[in-house]
Design an enzyme around this catalytic site. Structure first.
Site, PDB file in Angstrom:
ATOM      1  N   THR A  49       0.859  -1.187   0.000  1.00 45.64           N
ATOM      2  CA  THR A  49       0.000   0.000   0.000  1.00 45.64           C
ATOM      3  C   THR A  49       0.890   1.230   0.000  1.00 45.64           C
ATOM      4  O   THR A  49       2.113   1.121  -0.064  1.00 45.64           O
ATOM      5  CB  THR A  49      -0.902   0.019   1.248  1.00 45.64           C
ATOM      6  OG1 THR A  49      -0.103   0.344   2.401  1.00 45.64           O
ATOM      7  CG2 THR A  49      -1.570  -1.338   1.477  1.00 45.64           C
ATOM      8  N   CYS A  50       0.261   2.401   0.120  1.00 43.34           N
ATOM      9  CA  CYS A  50       1.068   3.619   0.137  1.00 43.34           C
ATOM     10  C   CYS A  50       1.914   3.719   1.405  1.00 43.34           C
ATOM     11  O   CYS A  50       2.924   4.419   1.428  1.00 43.34           O
ATOM     12  CB  CYS A  50       0.182   4.860   0.004  1.00 43.34           C
ATOM     13  SG  CYS A  50      -1.060   5.016   1.305  1.00 43.34           S
ATOM     14  N   ASN A  51       1.507   3.025   2.461  1.00 44.67           N
ATOM     15  CA  ASN A  51       2.212   3.134   3.735  1.00 44.67           C
ATOM     16  C   ASN A  51       3.028   1.910   4.115  1.00 44.67           C
ATOM     17  O   ASN A  51       3.748   1.939   5.105  1.00 44.67           O
ATOM     18  CB  ASN A  51       1.220   3.431   4.867  1.00 44.67           C
ATOM     19  CG  ASN A  51       0.808   4.878   4.888  1.00 44.67           C
ATOM     20  OD1 ASN A  51       1.600   5.757   4.572  1.00 44.67           O
ATOM     21  ND2 ASN A  51      -0.435   5.140   5.232  1.00 44.67           N
ATOM     22  N   ARG A  52       2.910   0.828   3.355  1.00 48.22           N
ATOM     23  CA  ARG A  52       3.670  -0.374   3.700  1.00 48.22           C
ATOM     24  C   ARG A  52       3.824  -1.286   2.486  1.00 48.22           C
ATOM     25  O   ARG A  52       2.954  -1.325   1.614  1.00 48.22           O
ATOM     26  CB  ARG A  52       2.996  -1.132   4.840  1.00 48.22           C
ATOM     27  CG  ARG A  52       1.734  -1.873   4.458  1.00 48.22           C
ATOM     28  CD  ARG A  52       1.110  -2.602   5.648  1.00 48.22           C
ATOM     29  NE  ARG A  52       0.611  -1.661   6.644  1.00 48.22           N
ATOM     30  CZ  ARG A  52       1.122  -1.516   7.852  1.00 48.22           C
ATOM     31  NH1 ARG A  52       2.143  -2.267   8.223  1.00 48.22           N
ATOM     32  NH2 ARG A  52       0.626  -0.635   8.701  1.00 48.22           N
ATOM     33  N   SER A 109      -1.975   1.056  11.279  1.00 45.36           N
ATOM     34  CA  SER A 109      -2.039   2.062  10.218  1.00 45.36           C
ATOM     35  C   SER A 109      -1.655   3.441  10.746  1.00 45.36           C
ATOM     36  O   SER A 109      -1.727   3.703  11.951  1.00 45.36           O
ATOM     37  CB  SER A 109      -3.451   2.132   9.634  1.00 45.36           C
ATOM     38  OG  SER A 109      -3.814   0.909   9.041  1.00 45.36           O
ATOM     39  N   GLN A 116      -9.415   0.865   4.843  1.00 39.32           N
ATOM     40  CA  GLN A 116      -8.828   0.528   3.541  1.00 39.32           C
ATOM     41  C   GLN A 116      -7.900  -0.678   3.617  1.00 39.32           C
ATOM     42  O   GLN A 116      -7.898  -1.535   2.737  1.00 39.32           O
ATOM     43  CB  GLN A 116      -8.044   1.717   2.985  1.00 39.32           C
ATOM     44  CG  GLN A 116      -8.903   2.763   2.310  1.00 39.32           C
ATOM     45  CD  GLN A 116      -8.035   3.903   1.807  1.00 39.32           C
ATOM     46  OE1 GLN A 116      -7.779   4.854   2.523  1.00 39.32           O
ATOM     47  NE2 GLN A 116      -7.572   3.784   0.588  1.00 39.32           N
ATOM     48  N   ALA A 190      -8.588   9.036 -10.348  1.00 38.58           N
ATOM     49  CA  ALA A 190      -9.964   8.633 -10.023  1.00 38.58           C
ATOM     50  C   ALA A 190     -10.021   7.263  -9.363  1.00 38.58           C
ATOM     51  O   ALA A 190     -11.054   6.604  -9.378  1.00 38.58           O
ATOM     52  CB  ALA A 190     -10.814   8.631 -11.292  1.00 38.58           C
ATOM     53  N   GLY A 191      -8.907   6.838  -8.764  1.00 37.46           N
ATOM     54  CA  GLY A 191      -8.885   5.556  -8.062  1.00 37.46           C
ATOM     55  C   GLY A 191      -9.497   5.673  -6.681  1.00 37.46           C
ATOM     56  O   GLY A 191     -10.226   6.627  -6.376  1.00 37.46           O
ATOM     57  N   MET A 193      -8.198   6.291  -3.674  1.00 34.68           N
ATOM     58  CA  MET A 193      -7.805   7.444  -2.866  1.00 34.68           C
ATOM     59  C   MET A 193      -8.467   8.715  -3.381  1.00 34.68           C
ATOM     60  O   MET A 193      -8.912   9.564  -2.604  1.00 34.68           O
ATOM     61  CB  MET A 193      -6.276   7.590  -2.870  1.00 34.68           C
ATOM     62  CG  MET A 193      -5.557   6.438  -2.207  1.00 34.68           C
ATOM     63  SD  MET A 193      -5.888   6.325  -0.438  1.00 34.68           S
ATOM     64  CE  MET A 193      -4.761   7.574   0.187  1.00 34.68           C
TER      65      MET A 193
END
Length: 455
Positions: A49-52, A109, A116, A190-191, A193
């Site tokens: 993901t964006c964070n992991r 998170s 999410q 447009a995903g 997020m």
């Protein structure tokens, strides 16, 4: 066999590193399949993901598992191990199980309790199932992780007043501008997020929303939901000249907005400030944009302070979720302990089936006049007797497997029933844990000996 987690997250690595170690969604299947071929790795699931970015693996040995997974990451992302190693985190055995459950519940998170990540864990789980990169252990572990994650959101208010990275971006915009009622918001991407950003903005009485996406139809679909305007990507520079706030999350591999593009758009802005939030990994917006006058750029790491201000209540609720996790860990470990008893039960069933088969052959020799129907009836009833006689021993074997000194007790159990040799053969067959329960269930179906208790 051991459970191992190797990866980076927002606590161990800055965004400059995380964006170098990030799998795109369409890469996950190929990456899992390639990792499956690495020595020591028996099962694997990748969550990115964006964070992991984390690799969950069942390995035959911890030290070789760590080595080959680190090698895989180094080769996949073309990063030297010495550059990668300082940022890697490792969780082993019980700590790995607990970590997965905490991730699935949203406790690990940046925004505690966000939903999410549960969807992302479930998506990776489904990909691994489809590609057959997991087997017995991870099928059960990830099933329990998804279950405890769903229970968390169903039985607590940890997700109330939803906070996410995109919500934090909106909160930051409100702190800077005060009201958003007369502001022009540009959403780039447009995903999921981008959709969350639009949803969070919708309740703020914003002046205008413009959505730009590489695929125009997706941009239009999102814009229509919020009475906004859709534009194609080639109109981005013009949109930058008009917007007050840009929230960007495209998932592109290169910068979508460069310093040069913004310099051209800035000539038409007549000094108006532009607030930009980049919540994409890798980043969409060139960090050099911060050098431009009137541009205020924030990336995903800058949102941590905003996120922190909204989390105290969730931390209190998290204490209840910790109890859910503790119970799930106990349940999984009890299940894991029973895996060792599968060859024992299989051996016991094989011996019983052999006795039943020999008995049927003897009956048929002594009673040659039996019809086919009568033989089937006798076979059915003798197997029924076996099932009834095996019920208590199998239940006892499973109880023994869950006890601290299970190895010695199961050894005595096998001696009592004289099945040590057969159990050894069954164990050899099941050394690849990905086949253990599958083979056991297949054997039951073949022999007609039904499962006596749920696995």
């Amino acid at each position: 066999m051991h459970i191992l987690v190797v990866g980076v997250d927002y606590k161990s690595a800055p965004i400059e590193i995380r964006e170098k170690i990030s799998f795109q969604p369409d890469e996950l299947a190929e990456a899992m399949l390639r990792l499956k071929g690495e020595k020591s790795v028996l099962e694997n699931i990748i969550v990115s993901t964006c964070n992991r970015t984390e690799i969950y693996a069942v390995v035959d040995q911890l030290h070789t598992g760590r080595y080959y997974i680190k090698t895989f990451l180094s080769e996949w992302f073309s990063l030297p191990k010495e550059e990668l190693s300082p940022f890697l985190k490792f969780y082993e055995s019980d700590a790995a199980i607990e970590h997965l459950f905490r991730v699935a519940c949203g406790l690990d998170s940046m925004v505690i309790g966000e939903t999410q990540i549960l969807g992302q864990v479930r998506s990776s789980f489904k990909t691994a199932q489809a590609e057959k990169t997991i087997g017995t252990i991870f099928n059960e572990l990830f099933k329990q992780a998804v279950t405890v994650g769903k229970r968390t959101h169903a039985e607590t208010d940890i997700g109330a007043n939803a906070v996410s990275v995109s919500y934090a971006a909106v909160e930051l915009a409100k702190k800077i501008f005060g009201s958003l009622s007369n502001k022009h918001i540009l959403i780039l991407g447009a995903g999921k997020m981008g959709e969350l950003a639009a949803e969070n903005l919708h309740g703020q009485g914003i002046g205008k929303v413009t959505v730009i996406n590489r695929t125009f139809l997706k941009a239009k679909a999102l814009a229509d939901r919020f009475s906004g305007e859709a534009r194609s990507l080639n109109q981005l520079e013009h949109a930058l000249a008009e917007a007050d706030i840009l929230i960007s999350s495209t998932g592109a591999s290169d910068f979508v907005v460069s310093k040069e593009m913004m310099e051209r758009a800035g000539r038409q802005r007549k000094g108006r400030p532009l607030f930009m939030v980049d919540i994409a990994v890798p980043r969409d917006l060139d960090p050099a944009l911060n050098d431009l006058e009137g541009v205020f750029l924030y990336d995903i790491d800058d949102l941590e302070g905003i996120v922190e201000a909204n989390l105290q209540e969730r931390r209190e609720t998290a204490e209840k979720v910790e109890l859910f996790i503790e119970a799930a860990i106990v349940e999984f470990k009890q299940w894991l302990n029973t895996l060792g008893v599968v060859p024992v039960i299989s051996a016991l069933r094989e011996k019983a089936l052999s006795i039943q088969s020999d008995t049927m052959q003897s009956i048929e020799r002594k009673l040659p006049h039996l019809t086919v129907r009568e033989k089937k009836l006798l076979s059915k009833h003798t197997k029924s007797i076996i099932n009834q006689m095996l019920r208590d021993p199998i239940l006892k074997a499973k109880e023994l497997a869950a006890e601290a000194d299970s190895e010695e007790k199961l050894k005595l159990f096998m001696q009592i029933f004289d099945i040590e040799e057969e159990a050894g053969r069954q164990l050899d067959k099941s050394l690849d844990n990905r086949q253990t329960v599958h083979s056991f269930q297949k054997a039951e179906a073949k022999t007609g000996l039904r499962p006596l208790v749920s696995e």
